[in-house]
Design a protein around this motif. Structure first.
Motif, mmCIF file in Angstrom:
data_model
loop_
_atom_site.group_PDB
_atom_site.id
_atom_site.type_symbol
_atom_site.label_atom_id
_atom_site.label_comp_id
_atom_site.label_asym_id
_atom_site.label_seq_id
_atom_site.Cartn_x
_atom_site.Cartn_y
_atom_site.Cartn_z
ATOM 1 N N ALA A 30 12.124 -19.209 73.438
ATOM 2 C CA ALA A 30 13.521 -18.825 73.220
ATOM 3 C C ALA A 30 13.825 -17.506 73.899
ATOM 4 O O ALA A 30 13.000 -16.597 73.890
ATOM 5 N N GLN A 32 17.322 -14.888 74.128
ATOM 6 C CA GLN A 32 18.701 -14.611 73.764
ATOM 7 C C GLN A 32 19.344 -13.772 74.857
ATOM 8 O O GLN A 32 18.794 -12.758 75.282
ATOM 9 N N LEU A 36 24.174 -15.906 73.171
ATOM 10 C CA LEU A 36 23.623 -17.249 73.380
ATOM 11 C C LEU A 36 22.107 -17.224 73.267
ATOM 12 O O LEU A 36 21.440 -16.354 73.820
ATOM 13 N N PHE A 38 18.986 -19.524 74.258
ATOM 14 C CA PHE A 38 18.542 -20.646 75.080
ATOM 15 C C PHE A 38 17.133 -21.022 74.633
ATOM 16 O O PHE A 38 16.245 -20.167 74.598
ATOM 17 N N SER A 40 13.679 -23.389 75.205
ATOM 18 C CA SER A 40 12.944 -24.198 76.174
ATOM 19 C C SER A 40 13.055 -25.661 75.777
ATOM 20 O O SER A 40 13.469 -25.986 74.660
ATOM 21 N N LYS A 95 25.327 -26.594 73.390
ATOM 22 C CA LYS A 95 24.920 -27.720 74.231
ATOM 23 C C LYS A 95 23.674 -28.375 73.664
ATOM 24 O O LYS A 95 22.775 -27.697 73.176
ATOM 25 N N GLU A 149 17.041 -30.139 74.843
ATOM 26 C CA GLU A 149 17.427 -28.799 75.266
ATOM 27 C C GLU A 149 18.568 -28.352 74.360
ATOM 28 O O GLU A 149 19.512 -29.107 74.128
ATOM 29 N N VAL A 151 21.282 -25.016 73.469
ATOM 30 C CA VAL A 151 21.867 -23.708 73.683
ATOM 31 C C VAL A 151 22.706 -23.431 72.448
ATOM 32 O O VAL A 151 23.578 -24.242 72.083
ATOM 33 N N GLU A 153 25.009 -20.661 70.031
ATOM 34 C CA GLU A 153 25.758 -19.409 69.947
ATOM 35 C C GLU A 153 25.374 -18.720 68.649
ATOM 36 O O GLU A 153 25.337 -19.355 67.602
#
Length: 156
Positions: A30, A32, A36, A38, A40, A95, A149, A151, A153
């Motif tokens: 991970a 940040q 956000l 993100f 892996s 996402k 995957e 993403v 917030e």
């Protein structure tokens, strides 16, 4: 908007997160960037052990693929919680990507991906169901059937 109660919803749903996954290579789980987070690519693992192997539609059924997507998403939630300390800090799922190892003529991708989408809906509520992309691929690392995957917030 902070989603109150995601951690409590897991308990109410009697869902126990697996241990946070550890990398299988030279990367982190991970990162940040601003608000956000993100993650892996998440695999259907518990620790470093695969829960499922194979390709959906060729050795694995659609329900097994659904369960693999759910397991991969649980790994993602475990990684997010390890990074953030609480899933309650997630304000939006920006996402969801679901990659499914399948033969070229496979057409049930949405049913498999719902394993991840429905878990996110149940944990975070219908208003936070994310946009998603679902793709069939020829293979996924370590012979697993699904990789997701995420993403996210994070509250600012």
């Amino acid at each position: 908007m902070v989603v109150p109660g995601a951690d409590a919803r897991l308990r109410d749903l009697e869902i126990e997160l697996p241990p946070p996954p550890t990398p299988f290579g030279a990367y982190v789980e991970a990162v940040q960037v601003g608000t956000l987070l993100f993650l892996s690519g998440m695999l259907p693992v518990i620790g470093r052990e695969a829960v499922y192997h194979g390709r959906v539609g060729e050795g694995l059924s659609v329900p097994e693929g659904y369960n693999a997507a759910r397991a991969a998403c649980l790994s993602g939630l475990a990684a997010a919680k390890a990074h953030l300390g609480s899933l309650n800090k997630i304000s939006r799922i920006a996402k969801l990507g679901v990659y499914i190892a399948s033969p070229g003529d496979f057409q049930e991708h949405p049913k498999v991906a719902d394993g991840a989408s429905e878990l996110l809906r149940d944990v975070f509520g219908a208003s936070l169901v994310p946009p998603r992309i679902v793709l069939g691929v020829s293979s996924i690392p370590l012979g697993m059937p699904v990789e997701i995957e995420l993403v996210l917030e994070i509250e600012s």
